[in-house]
Design a protein around this motif. Structure first.
Motif, PDB file in Angstrom:
ATOM      1  N   LEU A  62     -95.432 -59.038 -33.144  1.00 33.97           N
ATOM      2  CA  LEU A  62     -94.148 -59.615 -33.553  1.00 33.97           C
ATOM      3  C   LEU A  62     -94.098 -61.102 -33.221  1.00 33.97           C
ATOM      4  O   LEU A  62     -93.622 -61.913 -34.030  1.00 33.97           O
ATOM      5  N   LEU A  63     -94.613 -61.469 -32.062  1.00 37.55           N
ATOM      6  CA  LEU A  63     -94.586 -62.870 -31.634  1.00 37.55           C
ATOM      7  C   LEU A  63     -95.582 -63.736 -32.400  1.00 37.55           C
ATOM      8  O   LEU A  63     -95.514 -64.966 -32.332  1.00 37.55           O
ATOM      9  N   ASP A  64     -96.513 -63.099 -33.126  1.00 35.81           N
ATOM     10  CA  ASP A  64     -97.472 -63.839 -33.946  1.00 35.81           C
ATOM     11  C   ASP A  64     -97.051 -63.922 -35.406  1.00 35.81           C
ATOM     12  O   ASP A  64     -97.727 -64.575 -36.197  1.00 35.81           O
ATOM     13  N   GLU A  65     -95.957 -63.270 -35.751  1.00 34.59           N
ATOM     14  CA  GLU A  65     -95.530 -63.197 -37.151  1.00 34.59           C
ATOM     15  C   GLU A  65     -94.834 -64.493 -37.567  1.00 34.59           C
ATOM     16  O   GLU A  65     -93.829 -64.882 -36.970  1.00 34.59           O
ATOM     17  N   PRO A  66     -95.338 -65.204 -38.602  1.00 32.98           N
ATOM     18  CA  PRO A  66     -94.729 -66.479 -39.020  1.00 32.98           C
ATOM     19  C   PRO A  66     -93.249 -66.367 -39.410  1.00 32.98           C
ATOM     20  O   PRO A  66     -92.490 -67.322 -39.231  1.00 32.98           O
ATOM     21  N   ASN A  67     -92.850 -65.213 -39.949  1.00 35.01           N
ATOM     22  CA  ASN A  67     -91.455 -65.055 -40.364  1.00 35.01           C
ATOM     23  C   ASN A  67     -90.514 -64.776 -39.193  1.00 35.01           C
ATOM     24  O   ASN A  67     -89.291 -64.759 -39.380  1.00 35.01           O
ATOM     25  N   VAL A  68     -91.058 -64.537 -38.020  1.00 31.43           N
ATOM     26  CA  VAL A  68     -90.238 -64.340 -36.819  1.00 31.43           C
ATOM     27  C   VAL A  68     -90.121 -65.699 -36.138  1.00 31.43           C
ATOM     28  O   VAL A  68     -90.961 -66.086 -35.332  1.00 31.43           O
ATOM     29  N   THR A  69     -89.095 -66.438 -36.470  1.00 26.86           N
ATOM     30  CA  THR A  69     -88.908 -67.781 -35.923  1.00 26.86           C
ATOM     31  C   THR A  69     -87.823 -67.776 -34.854  1.00 26.86           C
ATOM     32  O   THR A  69     -87.003 -66.843 -34.779  1.00 26.86           O
ATOM     33  N   PHE A  70     -87.824 -68.826 -34.050  1.00 23.79           N
ATOM     34  CA  PHE A  70     -86.783 -68.979 -33.032  1.00 23.79           C
ATOM     35  C   PHE A  70     -85.401 -68.990 -33.673  1.00 23.79           C
ATOM     36  O   PHE A  70     -84.486 -68.293 -33.222  1.00 23.79           O
ATOM     37  N   ASP A  71     -85.236 -69.767 -34.736  1.00 20.83           N
ATOM     38  CA  ASP A  71     -83.935 -69.856 -35.395  1.00 20.83           C
ATOM     39  C   ASP A  71     -83.491 -68.512 -35.962  1.00 20.83           C
ATOM     40  O   ASP A  71     -82.313 -68.145 -35.876  1.00 20.83           O
ATOM     41  N   ALA A  72     -84.435 -67.765 -36.558  1.00 21.41           N
ATOM     42  CA  ALA A  72     -84.081 -66.471 -37.142  1.00 21.41           C
ATOM     43  C   ALA A  72     -83.627 -65.485 -36.068  1.00 21.41           C
ATOM     44  O   ALA A  72     -82.668 -64.721 -36.269  1.00 21.41           O
ATOM     45  N   ILE A 345     -89.153 -67.207 -17.873  1.00 15.35           N
ATOM     46  CA  ILE A 345     -89.709 -67.764 -19.096  1.00 15.35           C
ATOM     47  C   ILE A 345     -90.965 -68.585 -18.819  1.00 15.35           C
ATOM     48  O   ILE A 345     -91.897 -68.610 -19.644  1.00 15.35           O
ATOM     49  N   GLU A 346     -91.044 -69.252 -17.661  1.00 19.73           N
ATOM     50  CA  GLU A 346     -92.205 -70.092 -17.353  1.00 19.73           C
ATOM     51  C   GLU A 346     -93.415 -69.286 -16.885  1.00 19.73           C
ATOM     52  O   GLU A 346     -94.513 -69.827 -16.772  1.00 19.73           O
ATOM     53  N   GLU A 347     -93.221 -67.993 -16.602  1.00 19.75           N
ATOM     54  CA  GLU A 347     -94.317 -67.154 -16.104  1.00 19.75           C
ATOM     55  C   GLU A 347     -94.879 -66.239 -17.180  1.00 19.75           C
ATOM     56  O   GLU A 347     -95.788 -65.452 -16.903  1.00 19.75           O
ATOM     57  N   ARG A 348     -94.394 -66.330 -18.387  1.00 24.51           N
ATOM     58  CA  ARG A 348     -94.819 -65.410 -19.440  1.00 24.51           C
ATOM     59  C   ARG A 348     -96.261 -65.674 -19.858  1.00 24.51           C
ATOM     60  O   ARG A 348     -96.647 -66.818 -20.083  1.00 24.51           O
ATOM     61  N   GLN A 349     -97.029 -64.596 -19.986  1.00 24.94           N
ATOM     62  CA  GLN A 349     -98.456 -64.703 -20.289  1.00 24.94           C
ATOM     63  C   GLN A 349     -98.677 -64.677 -21.808  1.00 24.94           C
ATOM     64  O   GLN A 349     -99.158 -63.694 -22.370  1.00 24.94           O
ATOM     65  N   VAL A 350     -98.323 -65.757 -22.454  1.00 20.74           N
ATOM     66  CA  VAL A 350     -98.634 -65.931 -23.872  1.00 20.74           C
ATOM     67  C   VAL A 350     -99.516 -67.166 -23.996  1.00 20.74           C
ATOM     68  O   VAL A 350     -99.498 -68.045 -23.138  1.00 20.74           O
ATOM     69  N   GLN A 351    -100.289 -67.233 -25.081  1.00 18.31           N
ATOM     70  CA  GLN A 351    -101.373 -68.210 -25.152  1.00 18.31           C
ATOM     71  C   GLN A 351    -101.045 -69.469 -25.953  1.00 18.31           C
ATOM     72  O   GLN A 351    -101.895 -70.348 -26.077  1.00 18.31           O
ATOM     73  N   ARG A 355     -95.915 -69.051 -29.669  1.00 12.42           N
ATOM     74  CA  ARG A 355     -95.537 -67.704 -29.219  1.00 12.42           C
ATOM     75  C   ARG A 355     -94.389 -67.768 -28.215  1.00 12.42           C
ATOM     76  O   ARG A 355     -93.462 -66.962 -28.270  1.00 12.42           O
ATOM     77  N   LEU A 356     -94.472 -68.716 -27.282  1.00 11.05           N
ATOM     78  CA  LEU A 356     -93.441 -68.807 -26.246  1.00 11.05           C
ATOM     79  C   LEU A 356     -92.085 -69.151 -26.854  1.00 11.05           C
ATOM     80  O   LEU A 356     -91.049 -68.639 -26.412  1.00 11.05           O
ATOM     81  N   ILE A 357     -92.069 -70.001 -27.862  1.00 11.81           N
ATOM     82  CA  ILE A 357     -90.800 -70.363 -28.505  1.00 11.81           C
ATOM     83  C   ILE A 357     -90.190 -69.148 -29.196  1.00 11.81           C
ATOM     84  O   ILE A 357     -88.975 -68.939 -29.151  1.00 11.81           O
ATOM     85  N   ARG A 358     -91.033 -68.314 -29.824  1.00 14.06           N
ATOM     86  CA  ARG A 358     -90.505 -67.079 -30.424  1.00 14.06           C
ATOM     87  C   ARG A 358     -89.942 -66.151 -29.335  1.00 14.06           C
ATOM     88  O   ARG A 358     -88.879 -65.551 -29.502  1.00 14.06           O
ATOM     89  N   LEU A 359     -90.697 -66.033 -28.242  1.00 15.17           N
ATOM     90  CA  LEU A 359     -90.231 -65.196 -27.138  1.00 15.17           C
ATOM     91  C   LEU A 359     -88.919 -65.738 -26.570  1.00 15.17           C
ATOM     92  O   LEU A 359     -88.027 -64.964 -26.188  1.00 15.17           O
ATOM     93  N   LEU A 360     -88.786 -67.049 -26.525  1.00  6.58           N
ATOM     94  CA  LEU A 360     -87.552 -67.675 -26.054  1.00  6.58           C
ATOM     95  C   LEU A 360     -86.362 -67.232 -26.897  1.00  6.58           C
ATOM     96  O   LEU A 360     -85.246 -67.084 -26.388  1.00  6.58           O
ATOM     97  N   GLY A 361     -86.597 -66.999 -28.204  1.00  2.00           N
ATOM     98  CA  GLY A 361     -85.530 -66.530 -29.074  1.00  2.00           C
ATOM     99  C   GLY A 361     -84.979 -65.170 -28.676  1.00  2.00           C
ATOM    100  O   GLY A 361     -83.864 -64.806 -29.068  1.00  2.00           O
ATOM    101  N   MET A 362     -85.744 -64.398 -27.902  1.00  2.00           N
ATOM    102  CA  MET A 362     -85.263 -63.109 -27.411  1.00  2.00           C
ATOM    103  C   MET A 362     -84.718 -63.219 -25.995  1.00  2.00           C
ATOM    104  O   MET A 362     -83.777 -62.511 -25.623  1.00  2.00           O
TER     105      MET A 362
END
Length: 459
Positions: A62-72, A345-351, A355-362
Motif C-alpha cells: 500500500l505504501l508503494d502504490e503511486p495512487n496512495v498519496t499523502f493528500d488522498a 514517525i521518526e523511528e519507522r523502518q521504511v526505505q 514511503r514515509l510521507i504516505r505513512l505520515l498520511g495515516m
C-alpha cells in the motif's frame, strides 16, 4: 466526532479513512484495516501493528502504490475538520513547522537537509484547528510535508526574490484552507516564524485574521502619520494592565508563575522596500499588543511577547483575549510531540522519503486522535461517567480500581485510566497528559480483551 468513534479503533478508522479515494476500493479497505491496527497500538512497528506477515506485506505494498498519496489519505480528515470548523463562530488555526530528524537512517533515500545542514530528514507544516475556549483539537485543517531544496550556488538577490522560497509554505497553507465563511471567524495563530509580510497580507486577502508574534523590527506608520520602527513604537507605550500569569514547563524551562504587564497600540505595517513582489502593496493595519515581565528568576529569560493581530480591539479584556489565543500555539507543539513520540514517525523502518510521507498520511490523523482522547478527559468532568462511557468499559475499570460504576464521574474515570498509565495524581500535578492517558487506555483495552477471552472460554 463522537466519543465512541474516537475511543473505538475500528469506528475511528472507518470514520477517518472509509471515504479515501485511492482509485481502488481494495486499497481503501486496506487503509481502513491498517489504521484500525495502528490505533490499537500507535507506537508499535508496522509488522507488530499488522499482526501477521501477510498483512504486513500488504501494508508495505500500500505504501508503494503511486495512487496512495499523502493528500488522498488526508483529504477526508481535512474535510471533516473543516466541517467542524464551520459549526463554530470562532476557530483558531494554529500553524507551525517541525523537522522530522532521520539522520540515523543512513540508507533512506529522498531526504534533504534539516537544521544547520548537518542533519537529514524532512519538514512538516501543520495547521491545527483548535476551539479557543476549551483548546480542544478539532483536527488538522491542512498539512504539508516538504523536503528542503538548497539555494543554488552564486544566486543573486534578484534571483532569490523571483524564485519560490521555503517560507512561502506559510501563506500557501492559508490559501489551501481557503476563505472564512460568513458564519465563522478564523484566526491564524503562529510564532515568530510566521512574521512574514506576505503571510499577513494573504491572510487578510481571504478574510482570515491572524495573531502572530513579531520578530521583525518593521517600518511602521502611526495613526498620526509618523514613520518609525515597530519595537521602538510599541515599547514606548505605558502599561495599561497587569495580571498574574502561569507559564507551563517548556523546552527545559520549569513551570513558573509571574506577573505580566500589558500595553497596546494601533499601527500600520509598511511593506518591505527591497522585495519587488511586495513593495507596492498597501500598508497593513494591525493592533500591536505587548506583554512583558519586569523580572525573572535566575537562569530564566525575561518574557516579552509583541503580538501582531488584525482583530483590532479597544479594551484590556480584548487584548488579554488575543494573548490567550497566542498561548494556544502550544497545542500544535503538543501535536508534533505526539506524532514523534506517540506514533514514532521518526523511528519507522521504511526505505524512502516517499514511503514515509504516505505513512505520515495515516499517522497524522492518529496523532490528532491521541490529543482528542486527552480533550475528552477534560469535558464535563462532573458528569456521571455512565452517560458518556460505554457500559462494559466502565464496568471493567470500576472493578479494577474497586469503585462502583454508578458513583464514577467522567473526571474519576479518566484519572483512574491515567493512573494505570503512570499518572501520580499528586497535589501539585496538573491534569493528566495524553501520554499517561493513552498508556492507561491501552492497559484497559488489555483488560477488556482478557474479560472477553475468559467469557468465551466459559462457553
Amino acid at each position: 466526532m463522537k466519543t465512541q468513534e474516537i475511543l473505538d479503533p475500528e469506528q475511528w478508522a472507518e470514520a477517518t479513512f472509509g471515504q479515501t479515494q485511492l482509485k481502488d476500493m481494495r486499497r481503501t479497505r486496506r487503509a481502513v484495516t491498517t489504521a484500525a491496527h495502528m490505533a490499537e497500538e500507535p507506537a508499535a512497528s508496522l509488522p507488530a501493528q499488522a499482526q501477521t506477515w501477510k498483512d504486513a506485506k500488504a501494508v508495505y505494498r500500500l505504501l508503494d502504490e503511486p495512487n496512495v498519496t499523502f493528500d488522498a489519505l488526508m483529504q477526508p480528515h481535512w474535510q471533516q475538520t473543516r466541517l467542524r470548523m464551520d459549526t463554530l463562530p470562532l476557530v483558531l488555526l494554529v500553524q507551525d513547522t517541525t523537522d522530522l530528524d532521520l539522520s540515523h537512517r543512513r540508507k533512506m533515500s529522498g531526504l534533504g537537509e534539516i537544521g544547520n545542514g548537518n542533519g537529514r530528514g524532512m519538514y512538516l507544516q501543520t495547521v491545527l484547528a483548535v476551539e479557543p475556549d476549551s483548546r480542544a483539537v478539532l483536527g488538522c485543517a491542512y498539512q504539508c510535508p516538504f523536503i528542503r531544496i538548497p539555494a543554488p550556488k552564486g544566486e543573486t538577490r534578484a534571483q532569490r526574490c523571483r524564485r519560490e522560497k521555503e517560507t512561502d509554505i506559510w501563506h500557501q497553507c492559508v490559501q489551501h484552507i481557503g476563505p472564512s465563511p460568513a458564519s465563522s471567524v478564523r484566526v491564524q495563530v503562529a510564532d515568530r516564524g510566521a512574521d512574514i509580510f506576505e503571510f499577513l497580507h494573504v491572510c487578510r486577502s481571504i478574510d482570515t485574521h491572524f495573531v502572530v508574534r513579531a520578530t521583525q523590527d518593521r517600518r511602521v506608520q502611526t495613526q498620526e502619520g509618523t514613520l518609525g520602527y515597530l519595537f521602538e513604537q510599541v515599547r514606548s507605550q505605558p502599561s495599561s494592565d497587569v495580571r498574574p500569569f502561569d507559564l507551563p514547563a517548556r523546552h527545559g524551562h520549569q513551570a513558573r508563575s509571574t506577573t505580566l504587564y500589558l500595553s497596546w497600540t494601533s499601527l500600520e505595517l509598511l511593506p518591505p522596500r527591497n522585495d519587488s513582489r511586495l513593495n507596492k502593496l498597501p500598508p497593513l493595519p494591525v493592533w500591536v499588543i505587548r506583554v512583558w515581565e519586569e523580572g525573572a528568576p535566575k537562569g530564566e529569560e525575561l518574557l516579552e511577547w509583541i503580538l501582531l493581530t488584525s482583530l483590532v480591539g479597544t479594551t484590556c479584556e480584548q487584548a488579554w483575549q488575543r494573548v490567550e489565543w497566542y498561548r494556544a500555539r502550544w497545542r500544535v507543539e503538543d501535536y508534533h510531540h505526539c506524532l514523534k513520540t506517540g506514533c514514532r514517525i521518526e523511528e519507522r523502518q521504511v526505505q524512502s522519503a516517499e514511503r514515509l510521507i504516505r505513512l505520515l498520511g495515516m499517522l497524522s490523523p492518529l496523532a490528532v486522535r491521541l490529543l482528542q482522547v486527552r480533550d475528552l478527559s477534560r469535558q464535563a468532568p462532573e458528569s456521571p461517567a455512565h452517560e458518556v462511557i460505554e457500559p462494559e468499559t466502565l464496568t471493567i475499570l470500576a472493578a479494577h480500581v474497586g469503585l462502583l460504576p454508578s458513583t464514577m464521574t467522567v473526571e474519576t474515570f479518566w484519572t483512574e485510566i491515567a493512573r494505570m498509565g503512570g499518572y501520580l495524581a499528586r497535589r501539585g500535578d496538573g491534569p493528566p497528559g495524553w501520554e499517561t492517558l493513552w498508556k492507561g487506555w491501552l492497559h484497559l483495552q488489555a483488560l477488556l480483551e482478557g474479560a472477553h477471552l475468559a467469557f468465551h472460554l466459559r462457553l
